[in-house]
Design a protein around this motif. Structure first.
Motif, PDB file in Angstrom:
ATOM      1  N   GLN A   1       0.849  -1.181   0.000  1.00  0.00           N
ATOM      2  CA  GLN A   1       0.000   0.000   0.000  1.00  0.00           C
ATOM      3  C   GLN A   1       0.890   1.238   0.000  1.00  0.00           C
ATOM      4  OE1 GLN A   1      -2.455  -0.334   3.407  1.00  0.00           O
ATOM      5  NE2 GLN A   1      -3.724  -1.944   2.544  1.00  0.00           N
ATOM      6  N   PRO A   2       0.456   2.301  -0.658  1.00  0.00           N
ATOM      7  CA  PRO A   2       1.291   3.499  -0.744  1.00  0.00           C
ATOM      8  C   PRO A   2       1.623   4.091   0.616  1.00  0.00           C
ATOM      9  CG  PRO A   2      -0.546   3.654  -2.259  1.00  0.00           C
ATOM     10  CD  PRO A   2      -0.745   2.421  -1.452  1.00  0.00           C
ATOM     11  N   ALA A   3       0.727   3.990   1.578  1.00  0.00           N
ATOM     12  CA  ALA A   3       0.988   4.580   2.896  1.00  0.00           C
ATOM     13  C   ALA A   3       2.097   3.840   3.623  1.00  0.00           C
ATOM     14  CB  ALA A   3      -0.281   4.564   3.723  1.00  0.00           C
ATOM     15  N   ARG A   4       2.271   2.583   3.330  1.00  0.00           N
ATOM     16  CA  ARG A   4       3.326   1.824   3.990  1.00  0.00           C
ATOM     17  C   ARG A   4       4.706   2.209   3.477  1.00  0.00           C
ATOM     18  NH1 ARG A   4       0.948  -4.285   4.360  1.00  0.00           N
ATOM     19  NH2 ARG A   4      -0.731  -3.783   5.800  1.00  0.00           N
ATOM     20  N   ARG A   5       4.768   2.673   2.269  1.00  0.00           N
ATOM     21  CA  ARG A   5       6.061   3.045   1.700  1.00  0.00           C
ATOM     22  C   ARG A   5       6.530   4.407   2.175  1.00  0.00           C
ATOM     23  NH1 ARG A   5       5.054   2.310  -4.427  1.00  0.00           N
ATOM     24  NH2 ARG A   5       2.940   1.810  -3.868  1.00  0.00           N
ATOM     25  N   LEU A   6       5.608   5.225   2.680  1.00  0.00           N
ATOM     26  CA  LEU A   6       5.979   6.563   3.114  1.00  0.00           C
ATOM     27  C   LEU A   6       6.605   6.516   4.498  1.00  0.00           C
ATOM     28  CD1 LEU A   6       2.799   8.554   2.113  1.00  0.00           C
ATOM     29  CD2 LEU A   6       4.967   8.486   0.927  1.00  0.00           C
ATOM     30  N   GLY A   7       7.530   7.393   4.720  1.00  0.00           N
ATOM     31  CA  GLY A   7       8.147   7.518   6.035  1.00  0.00           C
ATOM     32  C   GLY A   7       7.280   8.378   6.934  1.00  0.00           C
ATOM     33  N   LEU A   8       7.670   8.487   8.168  1.00  0.00           N
ATOM     34  CA  LEU A   8       6.903   9.253   9.138  1.00  0.00           C
ATOM     35  C   LEU A   8       6.859  10.732   8.764  1.00  0.00           C
ATOM     36  CD1 LEU A   8       5.361   9.293  11.800  1.00  0.00           C
ATOM     37  CD2 LEU A   8       7.534   9.619  12.960  1.00  0.00           C
ATOM     38  N   ARG A   9       7.967  11.267   8.266  1.00  0.00           N
ATOM     39  CA  ARG A   9       7.986  12.679   7.886  1.00  0.00           C
ATOM     40  C   ARG A   9       7.021  12.968   6.739  1.00  0.00           C
ATOM     41  NH1 ARG A   9      14.290  14.356   7.951  1.00  0.00           N
ATOM     42  NH2 ARG A   9      14.451  14.607  10.202  1.00  0.00           N
ATOM     43  N   GLN A  10       6.999  12.074   5.758  1.00  0.00           N
ATOM     44  CA  GLN A  10       6.094  12.283   4.631  1.00  0.00           C
ATOM     45  C   GLN A  10       4.637  12.211   5.077  1.00  0.00           C
ATOM     46  OE1 GLN A  10       8.621   9.960   4.306  1.00  0.00           O
ATOM     47  NE2 GLN A  10       9.976  10.933   2.834  1.00  0.00           N
ATOM     48  N   LYS A  11       4.319  11.263   5.973  1.00  0.00           N
ATOM     49  CA  LYS A  11       2.945  11.145   6.459  1.00  0.00           C
ATOM     50  C   LYS A  11       2.529  12.397   7.227  1.00  0.00           C
ATOM     51  CE  LYS A  11       3.014   6.135   6.861  1.00  0.00           C
ATOM     52  NZ  LYS A  11       2.987   4.989   7.787  1.00  0.00           N
ATOM     53  N   LEU A  12       3.418  12.908   8.059  1.00  0.00           N
ATOM     54  CA  LEU A  12       3.108  14.117   8.817  1.00  0.00           C
ATOM     55  C   LEU A  12       2.967  15.327   7.898  1.00  0.00           C
ATOM     56  CD1 LEU A  12       5.368  13.691  11.956  1.00  0.00           C
ATOM     57  CD2 LEU A  12       2.896  13.467  11.810  1.00  0.00           C
ATOM     58  N   ALA A  13       3.784  15.397   6.856  1.00  0.00           N
ATOM     59  CA  ALA A  13       3.685  16.508   5.904  1.00  0.00           C
ATOM     60  C   ALA A  13       2.354  16.465   5.171  1.00  0.00           C
ATOM     61  CB  ALA A  13       4.845  16.452   4.919  1.00  0.00           C
ATOM     62  N   ILE A  14       1.947  15.277   4.744  1.00  0.00           N
ATOM     63  CA  ILE A  14       0.656  15.141   4.053  1.00  0.00           C
ATOM     64  C   ILE A  14      -0.479  15.509   4.990  1.00  0.00           C
ATOM     65  CG2 ILE A  14      -0.928  13.468   3.039  1.00  0.00           C
ATOM     66  CD1 ILE A  14       1.554  12.048   1.888  1.00  0.00           C
ATOM     67  N   LEU A  15      -0.400  15.062   6.240  1.00  0.00           N
ATOM     68  CA  LEU A  15      -1.432  15.365   7.212  1.00  0.00           C
ATOM     69  C   LEU A  15      -1.533  16.859   7.473  1.00  0.00           C
ATOM     70  CD1 LEU A  15      -3.486  14.098   9.173  1.00  0.00           C
ATOM     71  CD2 LEU A  15      -1.686  14.079  10.876  1.00  0.00           C
ATOM     72  N   SER A  16      -0.401  17.538   7.605  1.00  0.00           N
ATOM     73  CA  SER A  16      -0.441  18.976   7.847  1.00  0.00           C
ATOM     74  C   SER A  16      -1.004  19.736   6.646  1.00  0.00           C
ATOM     75  CB  SER A  16       0.943  19.495   8.217  1.00  0.00           C
ATOM     76  OG  SER A  16       1.808  19.399   7.117  1.00  0.00           O
ATOM     77  N   VAL A  17      -0.695  19.283   5.449  1.00  0.00           N
ATOM     78  CA  VAL A  17      -1.246  19.932   4.250  1.00  0.00           C
ATOM     79  C   VAL A  17      -2.756  19.728   4.192  1.00  0.00           C
ATOM     80  CG1 VAL A  17      -1.314  19.796   1.735  1.00  0.00           C
ATOM     81  CG2 VAL A  17       0.874  19.841   2.910  1.00  0.00           C
ATOM     82  N   LEU A  18      -3.222  18.526   4.504  1.00  0.00           N
ATOM     83  CA  LEU A  18      -4.658  18.272   4.489  1.00  0.00           C
ATOM     84  C   LEU A  18      -5.385  19.109   5.533  1.00  0.00           C
ATOM     85  CD1 LEU A  18      -4.782  14.402   3.974  1.00  0.00           C
ATOM     86  CD2 LEU A  18      -5.329  16.180   2.325  1.00  0.00           C
TER      87      LEU A  18
END
Length: 103
Positions: free
Chosen positions: A8-25
């Motif tokens: 799944q695409p979310a599994r490939r992302l690191g913690l920083r990328q997930k937090l960046a996406i969350l902050s943008v959303l």
């Protein structure tokens, strides 16, 4: 050669990328940090009384249990314990509402 399952695409992302996406959303408003829905706005007429309503419902179910009436969702509860909890909720809310200056 065994086939690899696609990850799944979310599994490939690191913690920083997930937090960046969350902050943008959150910034663009797709996710809200404090949920405001119509339902919470509609319940403003009960503000200050919801706890008393819950305590009264608990007391009614406890008295019904003491009289031998079985209510399906409350069959596992001891009626005396439920009544004591209802009184505790009622008087705790009343004490919080009146404030420490009257104590």
């Amino acid at each position: 050669m065994p086939r690899r399952r696609p990850t799944q695409p979310a599994r490939r992302l690191g913690l920083r990328q997930k937090l960046a996406i969350l902050s943008v959303l959150i910034r663009i408003g797709r996710l809200s940090s404090s949920p405001t829905t119509k339902r919470t706005k509609d319940m403003t007429f009960l503000s200050g009384y919801r706890t008393y309503i819950v305590a009264a419902a608990m007391a009614i179910f406890a008295i019904a249990g003491l009289l031998g009436i079985d209510i399906p969702s409350f069959e596992g509860q001891a009626p005396g314990n439920l009544l004591m909890e209802a009184l505790a909720i009622f008087f705790l809310r009343q004490g919080v509402r009146s404030g420490p200056e009257k104590a």
